[in-house]
Every structure is written in C-alpha cells, then in structure tokens.
Design a protein around this motif. Structure first.
Motif, PDB file in Angstrom:
ATOM      1  N   ARG A  59       0.827  -1.211   0.000  1.00 18.59           N
ATOM      2  CA  ARG A  59       0.000   0.000   0.000  1.00 18.59           C
ATOM      3  C   ARG A  59       0.857   1.254   0.000  1.00 18.59           C
ATOM      4  O   ARG A  59       0.565   2.230  -0.702  1.00 18.59           O
ATOM      5  CB  ARG A  59      -0.928   0.006   1.220  1.00 18.59           C
ATOM      6  CG  ARG A  59      -2.150  -0.844   1.051  1.00 18.59           C
ATOM      7  CD  ARG A  59      -3.138  -0.590   2.181  1.00 18.59           C
ATOM      8  NE  ARG A  59      -2.585  -0.951   3.475  1.00 18.59           N
ATOM      9  CZ  ARG A  59      -2.844  -2.087   4.122  1.00 18.59           C
ATOM     10  NH1 ARG A  59      -3.676  -2.958   3.600  1.00 18.59           N
ATOM     11  NH2 ARG A  59      -2.297  -2.343   5.274  1.00 18.59           N
ATOM     12  N   VAL A  60       1.942   1.249   0.773  1.00 25.34           N
ATOM     13  CA  VAL A  60       2.835   2.407   0.821  1.00 25.34           C
ATOM     14  C   VAL A  60       3.473   2.641  -0.544  1.00 25.34           C
ATOM     15  O   VAL A  60       3.547   3.777  -1.019  1.00 25.34           O
ATOM     16  CB  VAL A  60       3.920   2.213   1.914  1.00 25.34           C
ATOM     17  CG1 VAL A  60       5.034   3.230   1.776  1.00 25.34           C
ATOM     18  CG2 VAL A  60       3.290   2.300   3.289  1.00 25.34           C
ATOM     19  N   LEU A  61       3.915   1.576  -1.200  1.00 24.13           N
ATOM     20  CA  LEU A  61       4.504   1.717  -2.535  1.00 24.13           C
ATOM     21  C   LEU A  61       3.496   2.271  -3.533  1.00 24.13           C
ATOM     22  O   LEU A  61       3.828   3.116  -4.371  1.00 24.13           O
ATOM     23  CB  LEU A  61       5.057   0.381  -3.015  1.00 24.13           C
ATOM     24  CG  LEU A  61       6.330  -0.106  -2.329  1.00 24.13           C
ATOM     25  CD1 LEU A  61       6.688  -1.500  -2.821  1.00 24.13           C
ATOM     26  CD2 LEU A  61       7.471   0.857  -2.561  1.00 24.13           C
ATOM     27  N   ALA A  62       2.261   1.801  -3.461  1.00 26.21           N
ATOM     28  CA  ALA A  62       1.221   2.297  -4.368  1.00 26.21           C
ATOM     29  C   ALA A  62       0.934   3.772  -4.112  1.00 26.21           C
ATOM     30  O   ALA A  62       0.778   4.553  -5.061  1.00 26.21           O
ATOM     31  CB  ALA A  62      -0.047   1.475  -4.204  1.00 26.21           C
ATOM     32  N   LEU A  63       0.876   4.184  -2.849  1.00 26.80           N
ATOM     33  CA  LEU A  63       0.648   5.586  -2.524  1.00 26.80           C
ATOM     34  C   LEU A  63       1.806   6.458  -2.997  1.00 26.80           C
ATOM     35  O   LEU A  63       1.603   7.551  -3.532  1.00 26.80           O
ATOM     36  CB  LEU A  63       0.449   5.761  -1.023  1.00 26.80           C
ATOM     37  CG  LEU A  63      -0.892   5.314  -0.475  1.00 26.80           C
ATOM     38  CD1 LEU A  63      -0.890   5.337   1.047  1.00 26.80           C
ATOM     39  CD2 LEU A  63      -1.996   6.208  -0.998  1.00 26.80           C
ATOM     40  N   GLN A  64       3.038   5.986  -2.803  1.00 28.02           N
ATOM     41  CA  GLN A  64       4.198   6.741  -3.249  1.00 28.02           C
ATOM     42  C   GLN A  64       4.210   6.890  -4.765  1.00 28.02           C
ATOM     43  O   GLN A  64       4.531   7.966  -5.289  1.00 28.02           O
ATOM     44  CB  GLN A  64       5.490   6.069  -2.785  1.00 28.02           C
ATOM     45  CG  GLN A  64       5.745   6.221  -1.310  1.00 28.02           C
ATOM     46  CD  GLN A  64       6.961   5.435  -0.853  1.00 28.02           C
ATOM     47  OE1 GLN A  64       7.421   4.520  -1.532  1.00 28.02           O
ATOM     48  NE2 GLN A  64       7.477   5.790   0.307  1.00 28.02           N
ATOM     49  N   ALA A  65       3.864   5.836  -5.480  1.00 27.43           N
ATOM     50  CA  ALA A  65       3.832   5.901  -6.941  1.00 27.43           C
ATOM     51  C   ALA A  65       2.769   6.894  -7.407  1.00 27.43           C
ATOM     52  O   ALA A  65       3.011   7.684  -8.328  1.00 27.43           O
ATOM     53  CB  ALA A  65       3.566   4.522  -7.520  1.00 27.43           C
ATOM     54  N   ALA A  70       1.421  12.250  -9.609  1.00 27.67           N
ATOM     55  CA  ALA A  70       0.722  13.524  -9.487  1.00 27.67           C
ATOM     56  C   ALA A  70       1.721  14.689  -9.504  1.00 27.67           C
ATOM     57  O   ALA A  70       1.467  15.727 -10.129  1.00 27.67           O
ATOM     58  CB  ALA A  70      -0.110  13.559  -8.211  1.00 27.67           C
ATOM     59  N   GLU A  71       2.851  14.529  -8.830  1.00 31.13           N
ATOM     60  CA  GLU A  71       3.868  15.570  -8.829  1.00 31.13           C
ATOM     61  C   GLU A  71       4.447  15.771 -10.222  1.00 31.13           C
ATOM     62  O   GLU A  71       4.683  16.900 -10.646  1.00 31.13           O
ATOM     63  CB  GLU A  71       4.987  15.221  -7.833  1.00 31.13           C
ATOM     64  CG  GLU A  71       4.595  15.380  -6.385  1.00 31.13           C
ATOM     65  CD  GLU A  71       4.355  16.828  -6.008  1.00 31.13           C
ATOM     66  OE1 GLU A  71       5.157  17.695  -6.388  1.00 31.13           O
ATOM     67  OE2 GLU A  71       3.341  17.094  -5.338  1.00 31.13           O
ATOM     68  N   ALA A  72       4.691  14.686 -10.946  1.00 36.99           N
ATOM     69  CA  ALA A  72       5.227  14.789 -12.299  1.00 36.99           C
ATOM     70  C   ALA A  72       4.222  15.495 -13.210  1.00 36.99           C
ATOM     71  O   ALA A  72       4.606  16.315 -14.054  1.00 36.99           O
ATOM     72  CB  ALA A  72       5.565  13.413 -12.845  1.00 36.99           C
ATOM     73  N   GLN A  73       2.951  15.205 -13.049  1.00 41.40           N
ATOM     74  CA  GLN A  73       1.912  15.854 -13.847  1.00 41.40           C
ATOM     75  C   GLN A  73       1.860  17.340 -13.544  1.00 41.40           C
ATOM     76  O   GLN A  73       1.707  18.167 -14.449  1.00 41.40           O
ATOM     77  CB  GLN A  73       0.554  15.195 -13.581  1.00 41.40           C
ATOM     78  CG  GLN A  73      -0.560  15.733 -14.423  1.00 41.40           C
ATOM     79  CD  GLN A  73      -0.367  15.416 -15.898  1.00 41.40           C
ATOM     80  OE1 GLN A  73       0.279  14.446 -16.250  1.00 41.40           O
ATOM     81  NE2 GLN A  73      -0.916  16.241 -16.746  1.00 41.40           N
ATOM     82  N   GLU A  77       2.555  20.525 -16.218  1.00 46.23           N
ATOM     83  CA  GLU A  77       1.610  21.603 -16.449  1.00 46.23           C
ATOM     84  C   GLU A  77       2.223  22.968 -16.168  1.00 46.23           C
ATOM     85  O   GLU A  77       1.887  23.947 -16.817  1.00 46.23           O
ATOM     86  CB  GLU A  77       0.366  21.416 -15.577  1.00 46.23           C
ATOM     87  CG  GLU A  77      -0.464  20.215 -15.967  1.00 46.23           C
ATOM     88  CD  GLU A  77      -1.565  19.935 -14.973  1.00 46.23           C
ATOM     89  OE1 GLU A  77      -1.657  20.632 -13.947  1.00 46.23           O
ATOM     90  OE2 GLU A  77      -2.347  19.005 -15.221  1.00 46.23           O
ATOM     91  N   ASN A  78       3.108  23.062 -15.178  1.00 41.19           N
ATOM     92  CA  ASN A  78       3.682  24.333 -14.773  1.00 41.19           C
ATOM     93  C   ASN A  78       5.185  24.142 -14.560  1.00 41.19           C
ATOM     94  O   ASN A  78       5.638  24.075 -13.426  1.00 41.19           O
ATOM     95  CB  ASN A  78       2.992  24.806 -13.496  1.00 41.19           C
ATOM     96  CG  ASN A  78       3.320  26.241 -13.174  1.00 41.19           C
ATOM     97  OD1 ASN A  78       3.963  26.926 -13.962  1.00 41.19           O
ATOM     98  ND2 ASN A  78       2.890  26.692 -12.016  1.00 41.19           N
ATOM     99  N   PRO A  79       5.978  24.073 -15.626  1.00 39.79           N
ATOM    100  CA  PRO A  79       7.415  23.819 -15.473  1.00 39.79           C
ATOM    101  C   PRO A  79       8.121  25.021 -14.844  1.00 39.79           C
ATOM    102  O   PRO A  79       7.666  26.157 -14.983  1.00 39.79           O
ATOM    103  CB  PRO A  79       7.881  23.586 -16.905  1.00 39.79           C
ATOM    104  CG  PRO A  79       6.905  24.300 -17.746  1.00 39.79           C
ATOM    105  CD  PRO A  79       5.598  24.222 -17.018  1.00 39.79           C
ATOM    106  N   PRO A  80       9.240  24.783 -14.163  1.00 44.82           N
ATOM    107  CA  PRO A  80       9.989  25.893 -13.575  1.00 44.82           C
ATOM    108  C   PRO A  80      10.649  26.730 -14.669  1.00 44.82           C
ATOM    109  O   PRO A  80      10.980  26.235 -15.736  1.00 44.82           O
ATOM    110  CB  PRO A  80      11.030  25.196 -12.705  1.00 44.82           C
ATOM    111  CG  PRO A  80      11.140  23.826 -13.243  1.00 44.82           C
ATOM    112  CD  PRO A  80       9.821  23.495 -13.852  1.00 44.82           C
ATOM    113  N   THR A  81      10.854  27.997 -14.373  1.00 43.34           N
ATOM    114  CA  THR A  81      11.505  28.883 -15.330  1.00 43.34           C
ATOM    115  C   THR A  81      13.003  28.656 -15.297  1.00 43.34           C
ATOM    116  O   THR A  81      13.542  28.021 -14.389  1.00 43.34           O
ATOM    117  CB  THR A  81      11.210  30.353 -15.000  1.00 43.34           C
ATOM    118  OG1 THR A  81      11.780  30.643 -13.718  1.00 43.34           O
ATOM    119  CG2 THR A  81       9.715  30.628 -14.989  1.00 43.34           C
ATOM    120  N   ALA A  82      13.698  29.229 -16.284  1.00 43.28           N
ATOM    121  CA  ALA A  82      15.159  29.095 -16.348  1.00 43.28           C
ATOM    122  C   ALA A  82      15.807  29.734 -15.133  1.00 43.28           C
ATOM    123  O   ALA A  82      16.794  29.228 -14.596  1.00 43.28           O
ATOM    124  CB  ALA A  82      15.688  29.713 -17.633  1.00 43.28           C
TER     125      ALA A  82
END
Length: 104
Positions: A59-65, A70-73, A77-82
């Motif tokens: 369950r912990v592995l599934a939550l982390q994934a 979600a963080e990658a998404q 959507e909002n990439p950091p600037t240079a």
C-alpha cells in the motif's frame, strides 16, 4: 520474537494474532481430521501480516507511486523557469515559489 516475548519483556506485538490463530486451529481441527484448517485462513493471514507487513508495504509503494505521478503531472503543467533552475530556488525564493505555484 520467536520466543513469544517482545523486546521489553512483555508479549510480542503479534501475540494476540497468534492466540487467535491457535484458538481457530484448536476449535476447527483434531488429530484425525485437518479439513478445518481452511476456516483459519483469515486469522493466519492477519498473523502473517503482523509479522511481515507485506500488505502495508504494498500500500505504501502504491501511494508513493501515485504521489510521484501527481507531482510529475503538476511539473508538466507548470514547469519551472530558467531563472528558478539557475538559482536552485536559493535566491529570490519567494518570487520563485509564487511563480511555481501560480500565485500572483
């Protein structure tokens, strides 16, 4: 612990599960007939989970994934600037966080 005693001398953390499993075996089996063991699969599963925590780890592995996805998404959507990448968020940190979070 294998002896049935915990690290501090009292009963181990899984001792109640062991008692439940043992009582199930005593009630449902006898010397001549082992067919009642099938009724004890639930308590046995609980006891093994207490010992090894495999379901909890899964369950912990599934939550982390899911969190990483979600963080990658969010970064897509909002990439950091240079400028944010260049200063690693150390200088003008407040301005960078506002830009990343989309606040004005």
């Amino acid at each position: 612990m294998a002896s049935g005693y915990g690290l501090n001398g009292g009963p181990s953390r899984c001792f109640p599960f062991w008692q439940e499993l043992l009582s199930c075996y005593v009630i449902n089996t006898n010397e001549d007939d082992d067919s009642g063991k099938k009724k004890c699969l639930g308590p046995m599963e609980d006891y093994y989970e207490c010992l090894h925590h495999r379901k909890e780890a899964a369950r912990v592995l599934a939550l982390q994934a899911a969190y990483r996805k979600a963080e990658a998404q969010k970064l897509k959507e909002n990439p950091p600037t240079a400028g944010q990448i260049r200063n690693l968020g150390l200088l003008d940190k407040e301005d960078d966080t506002k830009k990343v979070l989309g606040a004005s």
